[in-house]
Design a protein around this motif. Structure first.
Motif, PDB file in Angstrom:
ATOM      1  N   VAL A  35      26.394 -35.634 -23.785  1.00 43.99           N
ATOM      2  CA  VAL A  35      25.447 -36.745 -23.593  1.00 43.99           C
ATOM      3  C   VAL A  35      25.202 -37.471 -24.909  1.00 43.99           C
ATOM      4  CG1 VAL A  35      23.054 -37.314 -23.024  1.00 43.99           C
ATOM      5  CG2 VAL A  35      24.332 -35.720 -21.586  1.00 43.99           C
ATOM      6  N   ASP A  36      25.103 -36.710 -25.984  1.00 48.53           N
ATOM      7  CA  ASP A  36      24.898 -37.326 -27.304  1.00 48.53           C
ATOM      8  C   ASP A  36      26.087 -38.203 -27.670  1.00 48.53           C
ATOM      9  OD1 ASP A  36      23.657 -37.757 -29.865  1.00 48.53           O
ATOM     10  OD2 ASP A  36      25.028 -36.283 -30.709  1.00 48.53           O
ATOM     11  N   ALA A  37      27.288 -37.685 -27.466  1.00 54.37           N
ATOM     12  CA  ALA A  37      28.492 -38.446 -27.807  1.00 54.37           C
ATOM     13  C   ALA A  37      28.629 -39.693 -26.936  1.00 54.37           C
ATOM     14  CB  ALA A  37      29.732 -37.561 -27.646  1.00 54.37           C
ATOM     15  N   GLN A  42      27.154 -43.256 -30.975  1.00 55.89           N
ATOM     16  CA  GLN A  42      27.669 -44.563 -31.378  1.00 55.89           C
ATOM     17  C   GLN A  42      28.614 -44.450 -32.586  1.00 55.89           C
ATOM     18  OE1 GLN A  42      24.177 -46.984 -31.998  1.00 55.89           O
ATOM     19  NE2 GLN A  42      23.831 -47.257 -29.811  1.00 55.89           N
ATOM     20  N   ASP A  43      29.620 -43.606 -32.409  1.00 54.99           N
ATOM     21  CA  ASP A  43      30.666 -43.371 -33.417  1.00 54.99           C
ATOM     22  C   ASP A  43      30.169 -42.618 -34.648  1.00 54.99           C
ATOM     23  OD1 ASP A  43      32.585 -44.680 -31.867  1.00 54.99           O
ATOM     24  OD2 ASP A  43      32.029 -46.627 -32.708  1.00 54.99           O
ATOM     25  N   ALA A  44      28.896 -42.223 -34.670  1.00 59.81           N
ATOM     26  CA  ALA A  44      28.395 -41.404 -35.772  1.00 59.81           C
ATOM     27  C   ALA A  44      28.787 -39.953 -35.531  1.00 59.81           C
ATOM     28  CB  ALA A  44      26.876 -41.523 -35.889  1.00 59.81           C
ATOM     29  N   SER A  45      28.638 -39.136 -36.568  1.00 59.88           N
ATOM     30  CA  SER A  45      29.018 -37.727 -36.458  1.00 59.88           C
ATOM     31  C   SER A  45      28.105 -36.989 -35.490  1.00 59.88           C
ATOM     32  CB  SER A  45      28.942 -37.064 -37.836  1.00 59.88           C
ATOM     33  OG  SER A  45      29.136 -35.664 -37.719  1.00 59.88           O
ATOM     34  N   LEU A  46      28.697 -36.127 -34.686  1.00 64.74           N
ATOM     35  CA  LEU A  46      27.899 -35.297 -33.784  1.00 64.74           C
ATOM     36  C   LEU A  46      27.086 -34.269 -34.559  1.00 64.74           C
ATOM     37  CD1 LEU A  46      30.522 -34.682 -30.940  1.00 64.74           C
ATOM     38  CD2 LEU A  46      28.616 -36.307 -30.952  1.00 64.74           C
ATOM     39  N   LYS A  47      27.431 -34.082 -35.836  1.00 62.79           N
ATOM     40  CA  LYS A  47      26.713 -33.117 -36.678  1.00 62.79           C
ATOM     41  C   LYS A  47      25.591 -33.782 -37.462  1.00 62.79           C
ATOM     42  CE  LYS A  47      30.291 -31.955 -39.123  1.00 62.79           C
ATOM     43  NZ  LYS A  47      31.243 -32.978 -38.640  1.00 62.79           N
ATOM     44  N   ARG A  48      25.306 -35.040 -37.186  1.00 61.81           N
ATOM     45  CA  ARG A  48      24.320 -35.781 -37.958  1.00 61.81           C
ATOM     46  C   ARG A  48      22.905 -35.212 -37.777  1.00 61.81           C
ATOM     47  NH1 ARG A  48      24.923 -37.958 -33.157  1.00 61.81           N
ATOM     48  NH2 ARG A  48      23.157 -38.967 -32.097  1.00 61.81           N
ATOM     49  N   GLU A  49      22.044 -35.555 -38.728  1.00 60.82           N
ATOM     50  CA  GLU A  49      20.655 -35.135 -38.646  1.00 60.82           C
ATOM     51  C   GLU A  49      20.019 -35.745 -37.400  1.00 60.82           C
ATOM     52  OE1 GLU A  49      19.133 -33.059 -40.771  1.00 60.82           O
ATOM     53  OE2 GLU A  49      20.985 -32.826 -41.902  1.00 60.82           O
ATOM     54  N   GLY A  50      19.362 -34.929 -36.608  1.00 60.16           N
ATOM     55  CA  GLY A  50      18.720 -35.415 -35.393  1.00 60.16           C
ATOM     56  C   GLY A  50      19.677 -35.656 -34.248  1.00 60.16           C
ATOM     57  N   GLY A  51      20.932 -35.219 -34.397  1.00 60.18           N
ATOM     58  CA  GLY A  51      21.923 -35.387 -33.343  1.00 60.18           C
ATOM     59  C   GLY A  51      21.757 -34.382 -32.220  1.00 60.18           C
ATOM     60  N   GLY A  52      22.692 -34.436 -31.295  1.00 61.95           N
ATOM     61  CA  GLY A  52      22.603 -33.582 -30.118  1.00 61.95           C
ATOM     62  C   GLY A  52      22.597 -32.102 -30.429  1.00 61.95           C
ATOM     63  N   LEU A  53      23.456 -31.683 -31.374  1.00 65.76           N
ATOM     64  CA  LEU A  53      23.530 -30.258 -31.708  1.00 65.76           C
ATOM     65  C   LEU A  53      22.230 -29.758 -32.325  1.00 65.76           C
ATOM     66  CD1 LEU A  53      27.169 -29.798 -33.061  1.00 65.76           C
ATOM     67  CD2 LEU A  53      26.107 -28.543 -31.180  1.00 65.76           C
TER      68      LEU A  53
END
Length: 223
Positions: A35-37, A42-53
């Motif tokens: 869902v995050d991806a 929006q082409d940002a890293s899935l490991k970003r701060e506040g991301g889905g993980l």
């Protein structure tokens, strides 16, 4: 002669239940990343701060806190309060609250050597003391219980150990390229990215192991 058989049947049922729960939580993590991806990255890293993980990790820690108070008998809360406290601290760490209100993290020595106000340093110091108290109680009260349970072959103790191993492993590969440079070892950017991805995914499973340990230890029991 029926008693051993019934115990084995119950243990088999509990193991099957734990496996189902593990795969359910694993599916939740995968769905959160998907869902995050699909909608938020929006082409940002899935490991970003506040991301889905990071978000699903924080949510799962909070689920663990709620599950503790739902399944653990009230009579044990006063002796085991460090468990939900540690889970809450982990959740706050995943939400980056440790450095949300200060110039640097509350565990960073730079905060206490810098120009932060005395009030900020006192509050941050109180948080550090609380963290140390929680860790001390985990070691003093929790470690002997886990060792006894390991000797008795209790499933919950193996899950606690799995969570501990996951913590050590993920922290050891966090910033792997940076950590290896002082030893003269340089890894490729791809390998460093892969290690970072494994670290983030592994961190998401730490609360899963803890949730399963709580279920294995307390669900359906009064003591």
């Amino acid at each position: 002669m029926a008693r051993p058989f019934s115990l084995t049947a119950r243990e088999d049922a509990e193991t099957s239940g734990l496996l189902r729960s593990f795969f359910l939580y694993a599916l939740i993590i995968v769905l959160a990343v998907f869902v995050d991806a699909l909608f938020f990255a929006q082409d940002a890293s899935l490991k970003r701060e506040g991301g889905g993980l990071e978000t699903i990790s924080a949510v799962l820690y909070l689920v663990g806190v709620g599950l503790f108070f739902k399944t653990v008998p009230r009579a044990f809360w006063s002796s085991l309060w460090q468990v939900p406290a540690l889970l809450l601290l982990f959740a706050m760490r995943e939400m980056d609250l440790d450095k949300a209100f200060t110039s640097s993290g509350v565990l960073s020595t730079g905060l206490y050597r810098g120009e932060s106000s005395l009030g900020t340093k006192l509050i941050a110091g109180a948080v550090v003391v609380f963290v140390l108290v929680v860790l001390y109680r985990m070691m003093r009260n929790g470690l002997p219980s886990v060792i006894r349970a390991l000797r008795a072959g209790k499933a919950w103790s193996y899950l606690v150990c799995a969570a501990a191993v996951a913590v050590v492993f993920t922290k050891s590969i966090d910033g792997l390229g940076r950590k290896l440079l002082p030893f003269g070892i340089e890894i490729s950017a791809g390998l460093d990215t892969a290690a970072s991805t494994i670290e983030e995914v592994g961190e998401a499973f730490i609360p899963v192991f803890i949730i399963l340990a709580i279920l294995a230890r307390w669900r359906g029991r009064n003591a």
